[in-house]
Scaffold this active site. Sequence first.
Site, short mmCIF file in Angstrom:
data_model
loop_
_atom_site.label_atom_id
_atom_site.label_comp_id
_atom_site.label_asym_id
_atom_site.label_seq_id
_atom_site.Cartn_x
_atom_site.Cartn_y
_atom_site.Cartn_z
N GLY A 104 -8.09 -0.84 -0.09
CA GLY A 104 -6.72 -0.57 -0.55
C GLY A 104 -6.29 -1.61 -1.57
N VAL A 153 -0.21 -5.11 -2.39
CA VAL A 153 -0.75 -6.39 -1.92
C VAL A 153 -2.22 -6.55 -2.35
CG1 VAL A 153 -1.17 -7.87 0.09
CG2 VAL A 153 0.79 -6.33 0.09
N TYR A 205 -3.86 -5.49 -4.84
CA TYR A 205 -4.00 -5.87 -6.26
C TYR A 205 -3.91 -7.40 -6.42
CZ TYR A 205 -2.52 -6.75 -11.05
OH TYR A 205 -2.41 -7.26 -12.31
N GLY A 212 -3.37 -1.49 -3.50
CA GLY A 212 -2.00 -1.15 -3.88
C GLY A 212 -1.24 -2.43 -4.18
N LYS A 271 14.89 -5.38 14.62
CA LYS A 271 14.44 -4.26 13.80
C LYS A 271 15.47 -3.15 13.96
CE LYS A 271 10.70 -3.07 11.36
NZ LYS A 271 9.82 -3.91 10.55
P1 NAD Z 1 0.64 0.19 -0.92
O1 NAD Z 1 1.03 1.55 -0.48
O2 NAD Z 1 1.16 -0.34 -2.20
O3 NAD Z 1 -0.97 0.09 -1.00
C1 NAD Z 1 -1.82 0.70 -0.10
C2 NAD Z 1 -3.02 1.18 -0.88
O4 NAD Z 1 -3.98 1.72 0.04
C3 NAD Z 1 -2.70 2.30 -1.87
O5 NAD Z 1 -3.26 2.00 -3.13
C4 NAD Z 1 -3.34 3.52 -1.23
O6 NAD Z 1 -3.78 4.49 -2.19
C5 NAD Z 1 -4.50 2.90 -0.50
N1 NAD Z 1 -5.07 3.73 0.55
C6 NAD Z 1 -4.48 4.64 1.37
N2 NAD Z 1 -5.38 5.20 2.20
C7 NAD Z 1 -6.57 4.62 1.92
C8 NAD Z 1 -7.87 4.76 2.44
N3 NAD Z 1 -8.15 5.62 3.42
N4 NAD Z 1 -8.86 3.99 1.93
C9 NAD Z 1 -8.61 3.11 0.91
N5 NAD Z 1 -7.39 2.95 0.38
C10 NAD Z 1 -6.38 3.69 0.88
O7 NAD Z 1 1.00 -0.77 0.30
P2 NAD Z 1 1.10 -2.37 0.29
O8 NAD Z 1 2.51 -2.76 0.11
O9 NAD Z 1 0.05 -2.94 -0.58
O10 NAD Z 1 0.76 -2.67 1.82
C11 NAD Z 1 -0.54 -2.46 2.33
C12 NAD Z 1 -0.52 -2.64 3.84
O11 NAD Z 1 -0.07 -3.93 4.18
C13 NAD Z 1 0.42 -1.67 4.58
O12 NAD Z 1 -0.18 -1.38 5.82
C14 NAD Z 1 1.67 -2.51 4.80
O13 NAD Z 1 2.37 -2.10 5.95
C15 NAD Z 1 1.08 -3.89 5.03
N6 NAD Z 1 1.98 -4.98 4.66
C16 NAD Z 1 2.50 -5.04 3.41
C17 NAD Z 1 3.35 -6.10 3.07
C18 NAD Z 1 3.93 -6.22 1.68
O14 NAD Z 1 4.44 -7.29 1.33
N7 NAD Z 1 3.86 -5.19 0.86
C19 NAD Z 1 3.66 -7.09 4.01
C20 NAD Z 1 3.07 -7.00 5.30
C21 NAD Z 1 2.25 -5.94 5.60
#
Ligand code: NAD
Length: 369
Positions: free
Chosen positions: A181, A185, A187, A183, A81
């Site tokens: 959430g 993922v 979705y 967002g 990292k």
């Molecule tokens: P993102 O920011 O696109 O989505 C997160 C969603 O959570 C947003 O829509 C946000 O408005 C919502 N949110 C924030 N606070 C909230 C609350 N208190 N209650 C309900 N909803 C809330 O992020 P993402 O890329 O979808 O990732 C989501 C999580 O998964 C993160 O913790 C990220 O570290 C982890 N993650 C993501 C990936 C990836 O491929 N994107 C891979 C591994 C881990």
Amino acid sequence: MASIFEELEKKGHEQVIFCADEVTGLRAIIAVHDTTLGPALGGTRMWRYEDEAAALRDVLRLSRGMTYKSAAAGLNLGGGKAVLIGDSKTQKNEMLFRAYGRYIQGLGGRYITAEDVGTSVQDMEWVRMETDYVVGISRALGGSGDPSPYTALGVYVGTKAALKWISGNESLAGRTVAVQGVGHVGYHLVKHLAKDGAKVFVSDIDSDNLTRVTSEFRGVEVVSPEQIYSVPCDVFAPCALGAVVNDDTIERFRCSVVAGCANNVLADEDKHSAELERRGILYAPDYVINAGGLINVASELQGYNNERAVAQVQNIYTIISQILQISRDENMSTLKAANRLAERRIDAIARIKDTFAGAPLTRRPGSSS
Ligand code: NAD
């Protein structure tokens, strides 16, 4: 931190590199934790750390986590990292990332980077101008693109494995899932769940994201950010924030499984994994079930192939099943079982590498034949 070397020895880190460049203002720390399985892969995080010690602590913790994540995912990669100390909103530019890229190149492939919190695909494209050792490039440039659909696929198949384990039936039809959430993922996860005929409760603080899932998919109902913890459901899927399994929420859960993409879901790993178990709630370890994005991005190293990446992500079903078996057989939490699976793979591969497997014949300089 008493002594940096003692700290590295304690958790098995191999190497830490400090990079500084006055002209661009670069201040980076790269941590290579373990390369038994292959080059250390892990993203570059850009963050306004309180001080240098905080940045070092973070990079040591995150790089070790990547060793376990890649090992459990069955990848031939080690854990690494990097952190860039700075404000990702105001301090990013081409020169900074190119300067950083040259340090990565200098490591000759021991460390491979990707995007992470505070960095973007654009930043990685600047890094790529100076090094071969970067993944997470856009599809347009032959990379793997957005990892989120693959992360969601992994969570989906991992959830099915957990349901199969507790009930003998992996089907999501007629099940209820609470997704916190929606967002990137979340979705895609809701898309899989709705397609299979699950009833899905969702919460988010972003109303556009909520509208998107309720208008596109059937059987989706919005609840408030507080209600999501207490919805009666088969699966609670945290896909927003870390530490959402804590003293306060655990009391309210009315689910049989916790399985989502968020990192560091348990506020206190030992305490809350034990408490979930006591309540008969199965916890699918976060770093295993959310490895789909990592598997997808790692696929770039062999020349990106979507079919191969999808097949590898689907294997998360088998990995979760193996972890649940270890947890039962050896009477340990699912999180400890995941760590055990990763450690066993690293130890076994290290032993295999002890076997002399032949070497290319080399001609001595000056010999005629
Ligand atoms: P993102 O920011 O696109 O989505 C997160 C969603 O959570 C947003 O829509 C946000 O408005 C919502 N949110 C924030 N606070 C909230 C609350 N208190 N209650 C309900 N909803 C809330 O992020 P993402 O890329 O979808 O990732 C989501 C999580 O998964 C993160 O913790 C990220 O570290 C982890 N993650 C993501 C990936 C990836 O491929 N994107 C891979 C591994 C881990």
